[in-house]
Design a protein around this motif. Structure first.
Motif, PDB file in Angstrom:
ATOM      1  N   ASN A   1     -45.321 -33.487 -37.838  1.00 41.12           N
ATOM      2  CA  ASN A   1     -46.241 -32.348 -37.848  1.00 41.12           C
ATOM      3  C   ASN A   1     -46.113 -31.441 -36.632  1.00 41.12           C
ATOM      4  O   ASN A   1     -47.011 -30.654 -36.331  1.00 41.12           O
ATOM      5  N   ARG A   2     -44.998 -31.510 -35.931  1.00 42.17           N
ATOM      6  CA  ARG A   2     -44.756 -30.637 -34.789  1.00 42.17           C
ATOM      7  C   ARG A   2     -43.429 -29.921 -34.978  1.00 42.17           C
ATOM      8  O   ARG A   2     -42.447 -30.516 -35.435  1.00 42.17           O
ATOM      9  N   GLU A   3     -43.387 -28.632 -34.638  1.00 45.96           N
ATOM     10  CA  GLU A   3     -42.151 -27.882 -34.779  1.00 45.96           C
ATOM     11  C   GLU A   3     -41.081 -28.426 -33.845  1.00 45.96           C
ATOM     12  O   GLU A   3     -41.331 -28.614 -32.649  1.00 45.96           O
ATOM     13  N   PHE A   4     -39.896 -28.705 -34.400  1.00 46.24           N
ATOM     14  CA  PHE A   4     -38.796 -29.128 -33.547  1.00 46.24           C
ATOM     15  C   PHE A   4     -37.569 -28.238 -33.699  1.00 46.24           C
ATOM     16  O   PHE A   4     -36.649 -28.287 -32.882  1.00 46.24           O
ATOM     17  N   VAL A   5     -37.565 -27.391 -34.734  1.00 49.18           N
ATOM     18  CA  VAL A   5     -36.491 -26.422 -34.925  1.00 49.18           C
ATOM     19  C   VAL A   5     -37.093 -25.145 -35.490  1.00 49.18           C
ATOM     20  O   VAL A   5     -37.914 -25.190 -36.408  1.00 49.18           O
ATOM     21  N   ARG A   6     -36.671 -23.999 -34.931  1.00 46.67           N
ATOM     22  CA  ARG A   6     -37.015 -22.697 -35.517  1.00 46.67           C
ATOM     23  C   ARG A   6     -35.716 -22.047 -35.974  1.00 46.67           C
ATOM     24  O   ARG A   6     -34.857 -21.726 -35.158  1.00 46.67           O
ATOM     25  N   LEU A   7     -35.605 -21.866 -37.266  1.00 51.54           N
ATOM     26  CA  LEU A   7     -34.408 -21.249 -37.819  1.00 51.54           C
ATOM     27  C   LEU A   7     -34.428 -19.736 -37.586  1.00 51.54           C
ATOM     28  O   LEU A   7     -35.480 -19.101 -37.678  1.00 51.54           O
ATOM     29  N   LEU A   8     -33.267 -19.190 -37.288  1.00 52.87           N
ATOM     30  CA  LEU A   8     -33.120 -17.741 -37.238  1.00 52.87           C
ATOM     31  C   LEU A   8     -32.509 -17.269 -38.546  1.00 52.87           C
ATOM     32  O   LEU A   8     -33.160 -16.620 -39.355  1.00 52.87           O
TER      33      LEU A   8
ATOM     34  N   ASP B   1     -40.220 -32.558 -44.284  1.00 51.07           N
ATOM     35  CA  ASP B   1     -39.990 -32.251 -45.695  1.00 51.07           C
ATOM     36  C   ASP B   1     -38.582 -32.613 -46.160  1.00 51.07           C
ATOM     37  O   ASP B   1     -38.098 -32.120 -47.173  1.00 51.07           O
ATOM     38  N   GLY B   2     -37.899 -33.496 -45.406  1.00 49.45           N
ATOM     39  CA  GLY B   2     -36.643 -34.072 -45.867  1.00 49.45           C
ATOM     40  C   GLY B   2     -35.389 -33.273 -45.594  1.00 49.45           C
ATOM     41  O   GLY B   2     -34.360 -33.523 -46.226  1.00 49.45           O
TER      42      GLY B   2
END
Length: 267
Positions: A215-222, A255-256
């Motif tokens: 439940n924590r952001e670990f990647v932000r896609l560009l 989410d896999g």
């Protein structure tokens, strides 16, 4: 990345076009020769990247900016607030298409009729009303680590996070411009703890999406590109997360979506 959309491009014209750009943008515009382009950006007062773009000098008093994300009309309207008494006119290029051209040396600008070509080494970007639109340039630029900023990434990331120093988009030896103090502090004192990476995804995802783990952001896609049954993306992640991923084959989101680092870029 853009898919069959018009290019977002702006021209700056007039006796003060170069001086105005030099005072607003992060690159060394004043030293850019006619017929060349450079990466550049426009920052807010907190040093965050409002827009990233190719900046081409078409003539002594005419510049062309091809935005790598964002809306040209919004960009031009925001920039006009800083014109004051400068003798410069901003024009949004309507009905301008973006496509892939034949190879052209890096940073060379070639104008033929109403088509402008920007050299990218193995290919060129073509801009013009009659250009055939295609996206074959996207994979090569993604693998080169050239960010394209989705709307969710505008006004959010600092230049070193996007590896703009490596692209030559940041000048440390010029006068003040918006966000310059933050840029200099990060360069000389450090403190940036997020960087740009090229990653492989096991499932498709949207440009600009956040991937969560516990439940924590670990990647932000560009940007995300699919090719030959493989999905690659440019992404921002904390250094701590990237270091952990280097110790394993991949990490899976809530989410896999399995994520594997293929290449990393520091400041």
């Amino acid at each position: 990345m853009p898919t069959s959309k018009l290019a977002q491009a702006v021209t700056l014209e007039g006796p003060d076009a170069v001086a105005f750009a030099q005072s607003q943008f992060t690159s060394q515009v004043a030293s850019l020769p006619d017929g060349q382009w450079q990466f550049s950006s426009w920052l807010d007062a907190q040093g965050r990247v409002r827009n990233l773009f190719h900046l081409a000098r078409l003539a002594d008093d005419r510049l062309l900016l091809l935005l790598r994300g964002g809306d040209a009309t919004h960009f031009a309207d925001a920039l006009r607030r800083f014109v004051f008494r400068s003798r410069v006119k901003l024009n949004v290029l309507d009905e301008c298409k973006l496509g892939t051209g034949e190879s052209l040396p890096m940073h060379v600008v070639d104008t033929r009729g109403d088509v402008v070509r920007m050299g990218c080494g193995t290919h060129s970007l073509q801009l013009g009303a009659r250009v055939a639109q295609d996206e074959t340039w996207q994979l090569a630029q993604l693998r080169a680590g050239w960010p394209w900023l989705p709307d969710t990434a505008l006004n959010e990331w600092l230049p070193p996070t996007l590896s703009l120093h490596r692209l030559g988009a940041i000048a440390l030896d010029k006068g003040c411009y918006p966000g310059q103090e933050i840029v200099a502090r990060l360069h000389y004192r450090g403190g940036n703890k997020r960087h740009l990476h090229r990653i492989q995804l096991s499932k498709a995802a949207m440009d600009g999406a956040e991937l969560l783990r516990d439940n924590r952001e670990f990647v932000r896609l560009l940007t995300v590109t699919t090719h030959s049954d493989s999905i690659e993306a440019l992404a921002i992640m904390p250094d701590e997360t990237a270091n952990s991923m280097m110790q394993s084959t991949d990490i899976t989101s809530d989410d896999g979506v399995a994520v594997r680092i293929l290449e990393s870029w520091a400041d």
